[in-house]
Design an enzyme around this catalytic site. Structure first.
Site, mmCIF file in Angstrom:
data_model
loop_
_atom_site.group_PDB
_atom_site.id
_atom_site.type_symbol
_atom_site.label_atom_id
_atom_site.label_comp_id
_atom_site.label_asym_id
_atom_site.label_seq_id
_atom_site.Cartn_x
_atom_site.Cartn_y
_atom_site.Cartn_z
ATOM 1 N N HIS A 83 0.865 -1.153 -0.011
ATOM 2 C CA HIS A 83 0.016 -0.173 -0.153
ATOM 3 C C HIS A 83 0.917 1.118 -0.028
ATOM 4 O O HIS A 83 1.435 1.786 1.054
ATOM 5 C CB HIS A 83 -0.962 0.105 1.060
ATOM 6 C CG HIS A 83 -1.813 1.294 1.325
ATOM 7 N ND1 HIS A 83 -3.118 1.215 1.666
ATOM 8 C CD2 HIS A 83 -1.640 2.533 1.062
ATOM 9 C CE1 HIS A 83 -3.615 2.020 1.641
ATOM 10 N NE2 HIS A 83 -2.762 3.257 1.238
ATOM 11 N N LEU A 90 2.276 6.941 -4.739
ATOM 12 C CA LEU A 90 3.307 7.571 -5.361
ATOM 13 C C LEU A 90 3.074 8.791 -6.091
ATOM 14 O O LEU A 90 3.881 9.483 -6.595
ATOM 15 C CB LEU A 90 3.700 6.451 -6.631
ATOM 16 C CG LEU A 90 3.990 5.286 -6.144
ATOM 17 C CD1 LEU A 90 4.593 4.474 -7.423
ATOM 18 C CD2 LEU A 90 5.472 5.390 -5.296
ATOM 19 N N ARG A 91 1.750 9.563 -6.102
ATOM 20 C CA ARG A 91 1.334 10.588 -6.846
ATOM 21 C C ARG A 91 1.697 10.467 -8.145
ATOM 22 O O ARG A 91 1.594 9.597 -8.787
ATOM 23 C CB ARG A 91 1.804 11.679 -6.145
ATOM 24 C CG ARG A 91 1.887 11.892 -4.461
ATOM 25 C CD ARG A 91 0.238 11.748 -3.902
ATOM 26 N NE ARG A 91 0.349 11.929 -2.649
ATOM 27 C CZ ARG A 91 -0.719 11.688 -1.789
ATOM 28 N NH1 ARG A 91 -1.630 10.805 -2.413
ATOM 29 N NH2 ARG A 91 -0.778 12.011 -0.564
ATOM 30 N N LYS A 95 -10.101 -0.879 -5.272
ATOM 31 C CA LYS A 95 -10.088 -0.127 -4.086
ATOM 32 C C LYS A 95 -11.317 0.522 -3.814
ATOM 33 O O LYS A 95 -11.854 1.365 -4.778
ATOM 34 C CB LYS A 95 -9.094 0.987 -4.013
ATOM 35 C CG LYS A 95 -8.865 1.912 -2.761
ATOM 36 C CD LYS A 95 -8.258 0.933 -1.536
ATOM 37 C CE LYS A 95 -8.074 1.787 -0.256
ATOM 38 N NZ LYS A 95 -6.869 2.405 -0.169
ATOM 39 N N HIS A 153 -10.375 1.095 2.256
ATOM 40 C CA HIS A 153 -10.206 2.013 3.242
ATOM 41 C C HIS A 153 -11.497 1.992 4.386
ATOM 42 O O HIS A 153 -12.576 2.291 3.729
ATOM 43 C CB HIS A 153 -10.110 3.390 2.681
ATOM 44 C CG HIS A 153 -9.962 4.589 3.533
ATOM 45 N ND1 HIS A 153 -8.534 5.118 3.878
ATOM 46 C CD2 HIS A 153 -10.584 5.068 4.732
ATOM 47 C CE1 HIS A 153 -8.653 6.123 4.691
ATOM 48 N NE2 HIS A 153 -9.958 6.038 5.313
ATOM 49 N N HIS A 176 -4.350 -0.281 6.196
ATOM 50 C CA HIS A 176 -3.698 0.315 7.109
ATOM 51 C C HIS A 176 -4.866 0.258 8.399
ATOM 52 O O HIS A 176 -5.102 1.415 8.803
ATOM 53 C CB HIS A 176 -3.445 1.982 6.626
ATOM 54 C CG HIS A 176 -4.827 2.506 5.844
ATOM 55 N ND1 HIS A 176 -6.265 2.340 6.464
ATOM 56 C CD2 HIS A 176 -4.795 3.066 4.532
ATOM 57 C CE1 HIS A 176 -6.905 2.934 5.346
ATOM 58 N NE2 HIS A 176 -6.044 3.387 4.359
ATOM 59 N N LEU A 216 -4.781 9.352 7.908
ATOM 60 C CA LEU A 216 -6.036 8.641 7.960
ATOM 61 C C LEU A 216 -5.980 7.405 7.573
ATOM 62 O O LEU A 216 -5.468 7.224 6.336
ATOM 63 C CB LEU A 216 -7.302 9.456 6.925
ATOM 64 C CG LEU A 216 -7.647 11.030 7.561
ATOM 65 C CD1 LEU A 216 -8.486 11.484 6.519
ATOM 66 C CD2 LEU A 216 -8.337 10.647 8.878
ATOM 67 N N ASP A 269 1.281 2.878 3.469
ATOM 68 C CA ASP A 269 0.602 4.109 3.345
ATOM 69 C C ASP A 269 1.551 5.206 3.208
ATOM 70 O O ASP A 269 0.809 6.261 3.757
ATOM 71 C CB ASP A 269 -0.408 4.073 4.445
ATOM 72 C CG ASP A 269 -1.581 5.223 3.954
ATOM 73 O OD1 ASP A 269 -1.712 5.523 2.763
ATOM 74 O OD2 ASP A 269 -2.192 5.452 4.842
#
EC number: 3.5.2.3
Length: 342
Positions: free
Chosen positions: A13, A16-17, A97, A134, A172, A217, A245
Site C-alpha cells: 500500500h 506515488l502521486r 479499491k 479504506h 492500514h 487517515l 501507506d
C-alpha cells in the site's frame, strides 16, 4: 542482533502521486521494495483499466530498478462488471479499491453506498480480483476515532458475509477492533499495517503541541490500539503484512491551518518496521511480515533476491525533494538505528 538478511520485501500500500513528483517517490519506493500496490486516488482517479496501464507506464519510466508497480482500480458508483473483467485480463491490475466517498485524500469520487457496487463485487469474486478497503465511515456525526470500528460493524462485516470467495484486504488498520475482526474472519480476509501506526499513537501527534506530520487517515489511535497492532504484526499470523501507506504532501500543505492527511515513510520503510519489531523482541518475525505474507495472500511468487539490514544509526534529512517542492518525512532530523545496505 546487528545484521539481518531478508528476502526482498514488498509494499502492499503506497501513494506515488503523479507528475513531477513521480521521479522522487518512485526512487524512494523502489530503493529496496520489489513490488508495490499503487493507490489510484489521483486527480482524476484511476477508474479504468486504460488509465491504470497509462499510470503504470508513467511509473516505470522513472524506475531504474526491477521495481514493479501493481495497479489498482478506483471504485465508483459507476464502475461496471465489464471494467473488472478488463482489469483482470490486463495482467497489470491486481485489485480494486473501495474508498467511501469523502473518507480520505482525493476520495470524493468514491463509493457513496456499498450496495451500489454489489454487482462489481460479484464480478471481482468471480474473476479473482482483490478488494482493498479504506475502512472508515464518513458520517460527520461519528467521532473520527470511532470511524474504523463503525465501518467494520456496519459495512465490512456484511460484505465479508455476502462474498465469501472475495479476497479482501482491510488496509492500514489502526484499532484492536480491526485486528480482532481480521483474526476472526476466514482466510480470504487480511490486513496491512503501517510503520507509523506501530511506532506512534495519538499522544505523539497531540501531546505537547500539534505535530502535523503524524496526521494521517485513519488517524493515530490511543496506545491500547497501538499495542494491539504490534501484537498482530509480530504474532506470526499470515493475515498481516507490510503496507506503508506512505503518502507524500508538500511541506506547505502539511504545515498549514488545514493540513493534508498523510505521513511519508518510503524513505526508511523497512528500517522503521525493524525498529518496531526489535522493540517487541520479534525481529525473527519481520521477514514473514515484510516479504512472505503479502505475496502469499495475493497469490504471487515471493521475491527471489535479498536485502541486508544492519544496525547502523543514521540521521534522517529534514526533507526530501518532491517534484518542485519538498516533503518532510517521518523522523525528520532524527536518528534511525537500522539501515538497509545499498
Amino acid at each position: 542482533m546487528t545484521h539481518l538478511t531478508l528476502t526482498r520485501p514488498d509494499d502492499w500500500h503506497i501513494h506515488l502521486r503523479d507528475g513531477d513528483s513521480l521521479a522522487d517517490t518512485v526512487r524512494d519506493a523502489g530503493r529496496y521494495m520489489g513490488r508495490a500496490i499503487v493507490m489510484p486516488n489521483l486527480v482524476p482517479p484511476v477508474t479504468t483499466t486504460e488509465a491504470a496501464i497509462a499510470y503504470y507506464e508513467r511509473i516505470k519510466a522513472h524506475s531504474s530498478t526491477a521495481f514493479e508497480p501493481l495497479m489498482v482500480l478506483y471504485l465508483t458508483d459507476k464502475t461496471s462488471p465489464d471494467e473488472i473483467r478488463a482489469a483482470k485480463a490486463s495482467g497489470k491490475v491486481v485489485a480494486a479499491k473501495l474508498y467511501p466517498a469523502g473518507a480520505t485524500t482525493n476520495s470524493d469520487s468514491g463509493v457513496t453506498d456499498v450496495n451500489n457496487i454489489y454487482g462489481v463485487l460479484k464480478a471481482m469474486e468471480e474473476e479473482g480480483l482483490l478488494l482493498l478497503v479504506h475502512g472508515e465511515v464518513t458520517d460527520s456525526a461519528i467521532d473520527i476515532f470511532d470511524r474504523e470500528r463503525i465501518f467494520i460493524e456496519n459495512i465490512l462485516s456484511k460484505v465479508v458475509a455476502d462474498f465469501p470467495g472475495l479476497k479482501i484486504v482491510l488496509e492500514h488498520i489502526t484499532t484492536k477492533d480491526a485486528v480482532d475482526f481480521v483474526m476472526s474472519a476466514g482466510d480470504n480476509v487480511a490486513a496491512t499495517i503501517t510503520a507509523h501506526h506501530l511506532l506512534y499513537n495519538r499522544n505523539h501527534m497531540l501531546a505537547g503541541g500539534i505535530r502535523p506530520h503524524f496526521y494521517c487517515l485513519p488517524i493515530l489511535k490511543r496506545n491500547t490500539h497501538q499495542q494491539a497492532l504490534l501484537a498482530a504484526a509480530t504474532s506470526g499470523s499470515k493475515k498481516f503484512f507490510l503496507g506503508t501507506d506512505s503518502a507524500p504532501h508538500a511541506k506547505d500543505k502539511k504545515e498549514a491551518a488545514c493540513g493534508c492527511a498523510g505521513s511519508y515513510t518510503a524513505h526508511a520503510a523497512l528500517e522503521l518496521y525493524a525498529e518496531a519489531f526489535e522493540a517487541e523482541g520479534a525481529l525473527d518475525k519481520l521477514e514473514a511480515f515484510a516479504s512472505f505474507n503479502g505475496p502469499d495472500f495475493y497469490g504471487l511468487p515471493r521475491n527471489a533476491d535479498t536485502v541486508a539490514l544492519v544496525k547502523s544509526p543514521w540521521q534522517v534529512p529534514e526533507s526530501y525533494p518532491l517534484g518542485s517542492t519538498t516533503v518532510v518525512p517521518i523522523r525528520a532530523g532524527e536518528i534511525i538505528g537500522w539501515k538497509v545496505e545499498d
